[in-house]
Motif scaffolding. Structure first.
Motif, PDB file in Angstrom:
ATOM      1  N   SER A   1       0.708  -1.372  -0.110  1.00 14.28           N
ATOM      2  CA  SER A   1       0.040  -0.047   0.008  1.00 14.28           C
ATOM      3  C   SER A   1       0.740   1.284   0.058  1.00 14.28           C
ATOM      4  O   SER A   1       0.358   2.455  -0.192  1.00 14.28           O
ATOM      5  N   LYS A   2       2.084   1.026   0.209  1.00 16.01           N
ATOM      6  CA  LYS A   2       3.015   2.168   0.174  1.00 16.01           C
ATOM      7  C   LYS A   2       2.937   3.387   1.452  1.00 16.01           C
ATOM      8  O   LYS A   2       2.799   4.287   1.096  1.00 16.01           O
ATOM      9  N   LYS A   3       2.306   2.764   2.474  1.00 14.05           N
ATOM     10  CA  LYS A   3       2.059   3.424   3.449  1.00 14.05           C
ATOM     11  C   LYS A   3       3.278   3.222   4.726  1.00 14.05           C
ATOM     12  O   LYS A   3       3.491   2.075   4.971  1.00 14.05           O
ATOM     13  N   ILE A   4       3.503   4.198   5.244  1.00 10.55           N
ATOM     14  CA  ILE A   4       4.392   4.179   6.426  1.00 10.55           C
ATOM     15  C   ILE A   4       3.850   5.118   7.433  1.00 10.55           C
ATOM     16  O   ILE A   4       3.559   6.217   7.138  1.00 10.55           O
ATOM     17  N   GLN A   5       3.871   4.710   8.684  1.00 10.19           N
ATOM     18  CA  GLN A   5       3.164   5.236   9.956  1.00 10.19           C
ATOM     19  C   GLN A   5       4.342   5.484  10.881  1.00 10.19           C
ATOM     20  O   GLN A   5       4.948   4.090  11.475  1.00 10.19           O
ATOM     21  N   ARG A   6       4.941   6.614  11.214  1.00 10.00           N
ATOM     22  CA  ARG A   6       5.649   6.876  12.406  1.00 10.00           C
ATOM     23  C   ARG A   6       5.038   7.153  13.680  1.00 10.00           C
ATOM     24  O   ARG A   6       4.254   7.921  13.831  1.00 10.00           O
ATOM     25  N   VAL A   7       5.540   6.427  15.036  1.00  6.81           N
ATOM     26  CA  VAL A   7       4.808   6.935  16.168  1.00  6.81           C
ATOM     27  C   VAL A   7       6.078   7.342  16.955  1.00  6.81           C
ATOM     28  O   VAL A   7       7.037   6.554  17.183  1.00  6.81           O
ATOM     29  N   ILE A   8       6.278   8.606  17.346  1.00 12.16           N
ATOM     30  CA  ILE A   8       7.447   9.136  18.301  1.00 12.16           C
ATOM     31  C   ILE A   8       6.977   9.154  19.644  1.00 12.16           C
ATOM     32  O   ILE A   8       5.865   9.817  20.163  1.00 12.16           O
ATOM     33  N   GLU A   9       7.942   8.705  20.649  1.00 11.90           N
ATOM     34  CA  GLU A   9       7.586   9.006  21.946  1.00 11.90           C
ATOM     35  C   GLU A   9       8.804   9.881  22.320  1.00 11.90           C
ATOM     36  O   GLU A   9       9.989   9.441  22.478  1.00 11.90           O
ATOM     37  N   LEU A  10       8.551  11.003  23.140  1.00 12.20           N
ATOM     38  CA  LEU A  10       9.399  11.860  23.715  1.00 12.20           C
ATOM     39  C   LEU A  10       9.376  11.742  25.031  1.00 12.20           C
ATOM     40  O   LEU A  10       8.306  11.764  26.119  1.00 12.20           O
ATOM     41  N   ILE A  11      10.542  11.018  25.735  1.00 16.14           N
ATOM     42  CA  ILE A  11      10.666  10.761  27.401  1.00 16.14           C
ATOM     43  C   ILE A  11      11.291  11.897  27.681  1.00 16.14           C
ATOM     44  O   ILE A  11      12.637  12.253  27.505  1.00 16.14           O
ATOM     45  N   GLY A  12      10.583  12.631  28.778  1.00 17.41           N
ATOM     46  CA  GLY A  12      11.151  13.801  29.337  1.00 17.41           C
ATOM     47  C   GLY A  12      10.743  15.021  29.073  1.00 17.41           C
ATOM     48  O   GLY A  12      11.073  16.032  29.404  1.00 17.41           O
ATOM     49  N   ALA A  13       9.994  15.136  27.689  1.00 18.59           N
ATOM     50  CA  ALA A  13       9.572  16.391  27.603  1.00 18.59           C
ATOM     51  C   ALA A  13       8.066  16.435  27.902  1.00 18.59           C
ATOM     52  O   ALA A  13       7.050  15.708  27.546  1.00 18.59           O
ATOM     53  N   ASN A  14       7.775  17.481  28.776  1.00 18.12           N
ATOM     54  CA  ASN A  14       6.481  17.620  29.491  1.00 18.12           C
ATOM     55  C   ASN A  14       5.858  18.845  28.949  1.00 18.12           C
ATOM     56  O   ASN A  14       4.473  18.847  29.139  1.00 18.12           O
ATOM     57  N   SER A  15       6.336  19.635  27.917  1.00 17.64           N
ATOM     58  CA  SER A  15       5.516  20.700  27.472  1.00 17.64           C
ATOM     59  C   SER A  15       4.865  20.289  26.024  1.00 17.64           C
ATOM     60  O   SER A  15       5.496  19.691  25.092  1.00 17.64           O
ATOM     61  N   GLU A  16       3.622  20.472  25.857  1.00 12.93           N
ATOM     62  CA  GLU A  16       2.820  20.176  24.676  1.00 12.93           C
ATOM     63  C   GLU A  16       3.486  21.042  23.235  1.00 12.93           C
ATOM     64  O   GLU A  16       3.396  20.646  22.342  1.00 12.93           O
ATOM     65  N   VAL A  17       3.824  22.324  23.865  1.00 11.16           N
ATOM     66  CA  VAL A  17       4.455  22.990  22.797  1.00 11.16           C
ATOM     67  C   VAL A  17       5.828  22.368  22.203  1.00 11.16           C
ATOM     68  O   VAL A  17       5.921  22.361  21.069  1.00 11.16           O
ATOM     69  N   ASN A  18       6.469  21.645  23.023  1.00 16.98           N
ATOM     70  CA  ASN A  18       7.630  21.049  22.701  1.00 16.98           C
ATOM     71  C   ASN A  18       7.224  19.945  21.662  1.00 16.98           C
ATOM     72  O   ASN A  18       7.786  19.514  20.743  1.00 16.98           O
ATOM     73  N   LYS A  19       6.248  19.027  22.024  1.00 15.99           N
ATOM     74  CA  LYS A  19       5.648  18.048  21.280  1.00 15.99           C
ATOM     75  C   LYS A  19       5.135  18.426  20.040  1.00 15.99           C
ATOM     76  O   LYS A  19       5.610  17.743  18.959  1.00 15.99           O
ATOM     77  N   GLU A  20       4.551  19.610  20.035  1.00 22.24           N
ATOM     78  CA  GLU A  20       4.044  19.867  18.535  1.00 22.24           C
ATOM     79  C   GLU A  20       5.039  20.549  17.687  1.00 22.24           C
ATOM     80  O   GLU A  20       5.125  20.054  16.608  1.00 22.24           O
ATOM     81  N   ARG A  21       6.134  20.914  18.400  1.00 18.96           N
ATOM     82  CA  ARG A  21       7.401  21.473  17.571  1.00 18.96           C
ATOM     83  C   ARG A  21       8.012  20.289  16.921  1.00 18.96           C
ATOM     84  O   ARG A  21       8.625  20.468  15.821  1.00 18.96           O
ATOM     85  N   MET A  22       8.287  19.439  17.853  1.00 22.05           N
ATOM     86  CA  MET A  22       9.032  18.316  17.494  1.00 22.05           C
ATOM     87  C   MET A  22       8.270  17.436  16.410  1.00 22.05           C
ATOM     88  O   MET A  22       9.216  16.834  15.540  1.00 22.05           O
ATOM     89  N   LEU A  23       7.035  17.456  16.324  1.00 25.60           N
ATOM     90  CA  LEU A  23       6.446  16.782  15.092  1.00 25.60           C
ATOM     91  C   LEU A  23       6.836  17.644  13.931  1.00 25.60           C
ATOM     92  O   LEU A  23       6.842  16.784  12.639  1.00 25.60           O
ATOM     93  N   LEU A  24       6.714  19.001  13.998  1.00 23.94           N
ATOM     94  CA  LEU A  24       6.968  19.472  12.704  1.00 23.94           C
ATOM     95  C   LEU A  24       8.442  19.179  12.368  1.00 23.94           C
ATOM     96  O   LEU A  24       8.713  19.159  11.045  1.00 23.94           O
ATOM     97  N   ILE A  25       9.434  19.127  13.346  1.00 24.18           N
ATOM     98  CA  ILE A  25      10.623  18.983  13.045  1.00 24.18           C
ATOM     99  C   ILE A  25      11.026  17.507  12.488  1.00 24.18           C
ATOM    100  O   ILE A  25      11.803  17.368  11.573  1.00 24.18           O
TER     101      ILE A  25
END
Length: 126
Positions: A81-105
């Protein structure tokens, strides 16, 4: 431009890949006629995406001096199907802003961008 050399000899599908500094191998699973001695080419492609994603995120977190102890990545992929799904877990990042930014990065990692683009691959046989 960098050069990579690869060769396949008398084994069913085991391929030796020589980068400028390293040797890696690829093979096909037994059910496809290989000997399963190394990752398949598609697994190597997905592994490139995984390592590039993690390195890009780590570099960004280091630059921002964010307290991230570990970044974990799980990739599910389907060749057909040519599909790739990534799931990223940030351990130690408490800020939702950081998580949103990390998704963009994560989506700016060079391999991600390359895979989403239209590639221009030229081939010749000599």
């Amino acid at each position: 431009m960098k050069t990579l050399n690869a060769s396949i000899k008398n084994t069913p599908f085991k391929t030796e890949i020589n980068t400028e500094d390293h040797v890696i191998y690829a093979d096909e699973p037994v059910e496809l006629g290989g000997e399963n001695t190394a990752p398949s080419p598609f697994e190597l492609l997905v592994a490139s995406l995984a390592s590039c994603t993690l390195i890009t995120l780590k570099m960004y977190a280091n630059r921002k001096e964010w307290e991230i102890k570990e970044i974990k990545l799980k990739i599910e992929y389907d060749e057909e199907s040519k599909k790739i799904q990534r799931v990223i877990e940030l351990i130690g990042a408490n800020s939702e802003v950081n998580k949103e930014r990390m998704l963009l990065i994560a989506n700016k990692c060079p391999i991600h961008k390359l895979l989403e683009s239209v590639l221009n691959i030229k081939t010749e046989i000599i």
